[in-house]
Structure formats: structure tokens, C-alpha cells
Design a protein around this motif. Structure first.
Motif, PDB file in Angstrom:
ATOM      1  N   GLU A 147       0.838  -1.200   0.000  1.00  0.00           N
ATOM      2  CA  GLU A 147       0.000   0.000   0.000  1.00  0.00           C
ATOM      3  C   GLU A 147       0.875   1.252   0.000  1.00  0.00           C
ATOM      4  O   GLU A 147       0.589   2.226  -0.711  1.00  0.00           O
ATOM      5  CB  GLU A 147      -0.904   0.022   1.233  1.00  0.00           C
ATOM      6  N   PHE A 148       1.930   1.223   0.803  1.00  0.00           N
ATOM      7  CA  PHE A 148       2.845   2.360   0.900  1.00  0.00           C
ATOM      8  C   PHE A 148       3.481   2.667  -0.451  1.00  0.00           C
ATOM      9  O   PHE A 148       3.560   3.832  -0.869  1.00  0.00           O
ATOM     10  CB  PHE A 148       3.919   2.045   1.937  1.00  0.00           C
ATOM     11  N   ILE A 149       3.933   1.630  -1.143  1.00  0.00           N
ATOM     12  CA  ILE A 149       4.559   1.823  -2.449  1.00  0.00           C
ATOM     13  C   ILE A 149       3.571   2.427  -3.442  1.00  0.00           C
ATOM     14  O   ILE A 149       3.893   3.360  -4.187  1.00  0.00           O
ATOM     15  CB  ILE A 149       5.094   0.485  -2.998  1.00  0.00           C
ATOM     16  N   ARG A 150       2.377   1.899  -3.469  1.00  0.00           N
ATOM     17  CA  ARG A 150       1.372   2.349  -4.437  1.00  0.00           C
ATOM     18  C   ARG A 150       0.928   3.781  -4.197  1.00  0.00           C
ATOM     19  O   ARG A 150       0.504   4.468  -5.135  1.00  0.00           O
ATOM     20  CB  ARG A 150       0.176   1.399  -4.406  1.00  0.00           C
ATOM     21  N   LYS A 151       1.035   4.248  -2.962  1.00  0.00           N
ATOM     22  CA  LYS A 151       0.599   5.598  -2.644  1.00  0.00           C
ATOM     23  C   LYS A 151       1.474   6.664  -3.280  1.00  0.00           C
ATOM     24  O   LYS A 151       1.063   7.834  -3.349  1.00  0.00           O
ATOM     25  CB  LYS A 151       0.555   5.793  -1.126  1.00  0.00           C
ATOM     26  N   ILE A 152       2.644   6.283  -3.765  1.00  0.00           N
ATOM     27  CA  ILE A 152       3.470   7.274  -4.446  1.00  0.00           C
ATOM     28  C   ILE A 152       2.805   7.730  -5.738  1.00  0.00           C
ATOM     29  O   ILE A 152       3.013   8.834  -6.218  1.00  0.00           O
ATOM     30  CB  ILE A 152       4.891   6.729  -4.717  1.00  0.00           C
ATOM     31  N   GLY A 153       1.982   6.834  -6.321  1.00  0.00           N
ATOM     32  CA  GLY A 153       1.194   7.213  -7.490  1.00  0.00           C
ATOM     33  C   GLY A 153       1.905   7.102  -8.820  1.00  0.00           C
ATOM     34  O   GLY A 153       1.347   7.461  -9.857  1.00  0.00           O
ATOM     35  N   PHE A 154       3.130   6.568  -8.823  1.00  0.00           N
ATOM     36  CA  PHE A 154       3.900   6.422 -10.048  1.00  0.00           C
ATOM     37  C   PHE A 154       4.292   4.963 -10.255  1.00  0.00           C
ATOM     38  O   PHE A 154       4.273   4.166  -9.313  1.00  0.00           O
ATOM     39  CB  PHE A 154       5.174   7.284 -10.013  1.00  0.00           C
ATOM     40  N   SER A 155       4.667   4.611 -11.458  1.00  0.00           N
ATOM     41  CA  SER A 155       5.096   3.243 -11.739  1.00  0.00           C
ATOM     42  C   SER A 155       6.467   2.989 -11.127  1.00  0.00           C
ATOM     43  O   SER A 155       7.254   3.914 -10.908  1.00  0.00           O
ATOM     44  CB  SER A 155       5.145   2.998 -13.247  1.00  0.00           C
ATOM     45  N   TYR A 156       6.751   1.713 -10.856  1.00  0.00           N
ATOM     46  CA  TYR A 156       8.013   1.351 -10.222  1.00  0.00           C
ATOM     47  C   TYR A 156       8.462  -0.019 -10.721  1.00  0.00           C
ATOM     48  O   TYR A 156       7.679  -0.787 -11.281  1.00  0.00           O
ATOM     49  CB  TYR A 156       7.869   1.335  -8.701  1.00  0.00           C
ATOM     50  N   THR A 157       9.729  -0.309 -10.503  1.00  0.00           N
ATOM     51  CA  THR A 157      10.308  -1.598 -10.860  1.00  0.00           C
ATOM     52  C   THR A 157      10.634  -2.354  -9.584  1.00  0.00           C
ATOM     53  O   THR A 157      11.370  -1.847  -8.727  1.00  0.00           O
ATOM     54  CB  THR A 157      11.599  -1.414 -11.685  1.00  0.00           C
ATOM     55  N   MET A 158      10.085  -3.554  -9.443  1.00  0.00           N
ATOM     56  CA  MET A 158      10.367  -4.375  -8.259  1.00  0.00           C
ATOM     57  C   MET A 158      11.334  -5.489  -8.624  1.00  0.00           C
ATOM     58  O   MET A 158      11.172  -6.145  -9.647  1.00  0.00           O
ATOM     59  CB  MET A 158       9.072  -4.962  -7.683  1.00  0.00           C
TER      60      MET A 158
END
Length: 233
Positions: free
Chosen positions: A198-209
Motif C-alpha cells: 500500500e505504501f509503495i502504491r501511494k506514491i502514485g507512479f510506476s516502479y520496478t520491483m
């Protein structure tokens, strides 16, 4: 001004029962199996391990604060991993001069300057960036539950440009070139992994895991034989 890395450890927000632990080992045993072992050890004593960890309310407000302090947009490069050691490579990749670290630990290396001679790991990556002159400055913002103090790293503080500001001390509109968010699964409990996502998604931008083991925490589903196996690990 140069490029800047914003590096965030999930344990920044968590009251750590093992907050004084500085092990550099990160593998399936420390990230997953030992959590079950601790859980069943506590259960045998009539205690609930899960109640010993709390998540700071700051986690919900964090990105709002970051977007007021720092300048980054949807094109910023965002990486998510389990190990914080990846920040070393990211800082190099984006030619960063400065690191802004939000963490319960400094990651400067533990055991003084000799620890910077060890191989790169989650506990010394920032110290090695400074020692190897890959970055010029480190700004360490400690989490609310940290047990560390700046004076614990006096030798490094004298050699390198290291600051320990609070959030309110940070300059506004500092341009961020890359963001790294790490889970540090050896220090953060698996039952909070949902909150981590949830914390990661709250940034609102795409990311690479990358290299972030999915942990399915359900001790009630384990057999007695499973429990014994974990206790023996």
C-alpha cells in the motif's frame, strides 16, 4: 547541484523488536523462516510476537510530505527491493552526488571504518558510497523508533560529509533523480507486507520491483510438524 537519490527503508516506520540487530545476512532464512521461528517461540511463552511491532502513522502521510519537500514527477526512476544494498548500484547508475536516506539505521557500516572494507551489504552500502567517492554527501533522516545516534559514527562523521537532519530541516524543492524503497525483510515482519505494498502504491507512479520474495504469512495454517521444523531452523 547534481543528482540526488531518495532512499527509503520500510523499517523507518516500524517499531523494531530487534532494532539493535545489525546482521548483514539477507536470505530466505532471515527474511521468512526466522519470523516463524520467533512467532512460535513467543507463542510457547504465551506471548504474541505480532503485538511487539507497530507501524507509525507517518507512513500514511509520508508521500504527501515528500512531494512538498522534494521535486520529482512521474518520470522519476523508482526501484523496490528487499535489500537496501541496491541503493549503492542505483546511486552509481544515476551519477548521484547526494543521498537522502530515511531509515532506522544509518547503513554507514557497523564496527567503525574497518566495516567499509567488507563486501557490499545492507549495513554498509552508504558508507562505501562515501568511502569510494561515489557520492559527496549523505543526509540521514532517522525514523521515530531508531535506537541509533549520530555520535555512534563519529569516525565517519569526521571523514565524510554526513548530516542528520529532521524532515523539517530539509531544503524544499530538491530535485530527485531516483527513488529506492526497500523492505528489509530481515528486520520488518511479514504480516506488514500488505501495508508495505500500500505504501509503495501511494506514491502514485510506476516502479520496478526486483528480488523481493513474496511472503505468505499464515502461522495458523501450519501443521505441528511445520512448527517444529521452523523451531529447529
Amino acid at each position: 547541484m547534481g543528482n540526488n537519490l531518495l532512499s527509503i527503508d520500510w523499517d523507518y516506520f516500524i517499531s523494531l523488536d530487534n532494532k539493535n540487530c545489525v546482521s548483514t545476512i539477507e536470505n530466505k532464512k532471515t527474511v521468512n523462516d526466522l519470523w516463524y521461528k520467533r512467532y512460535f517461540q513467543f507463542k510457547s511463552e504465551g506471548k504474541d510476537l505480532q503485538k511487539r511491532y507497530q507501524l507509525s502513522e507517518e507512513a500514511d502521510k509520508f508521500w504527501g510530505k515528500m512531494k512538498k519537500i522534494f521535486e520529482f514527477d512521474s518520470h522519476v526512476h523508482i526501484f523496490v527491493s528487499d535489500s537496501h544494498a541496491l541503493s549503492y548500484k542505483i546511486a552509481q547508475m544515476y551519477n548521484c552526488d547526494n543521498v537522502y536516506l530515511f531509515d532506522a539505521h544509518s547503513d554507514l557500516g557497523y564496527g567503525g571504518l574497518p566495516s567499509l572494507e567488507f563486501e557490499l551489504n545492507c549495513a554498509n552500502w552508504l558508507g562505501k558510497l562515501l568511502k569510494n567517492k561515489k557520492v559527496k554527501e549523505a543526509h540521514i533522516i532517522y525514523g521515530p523508533y531508531t535506537a541509533e545516534k549520530p555520535e555512534n559514527f563519529q569516525q565517519m562523521n569526521e571523514l565524510y560529509h554526513i548530516e542528520y537532519p529532521t524532515i523539517n530541516d530539509l531544503d524544499e524543492k530538491t530535485k530527485i533523480s531516483a527513488i529506492h524503497i526497500c523492505r528489509s525483510g530481515a528486520w520488518t515482519p511479514p504480516w506488514l507486507d500488505g501495508k508495505f505494498i500500500e505504501f509503495i502504491r501511494k506514491i502514485g507512479f510506476s516502479y520496478t520491483m526486483t528480488e523481493c520474495l513474496k511472503r505468505n504469512w499464515d502461522p495458523t495454517a501450519l501443521t505441528y510438524a511445520d512448527q517444529l521444523q521452523y523451531l529447529m531452523t
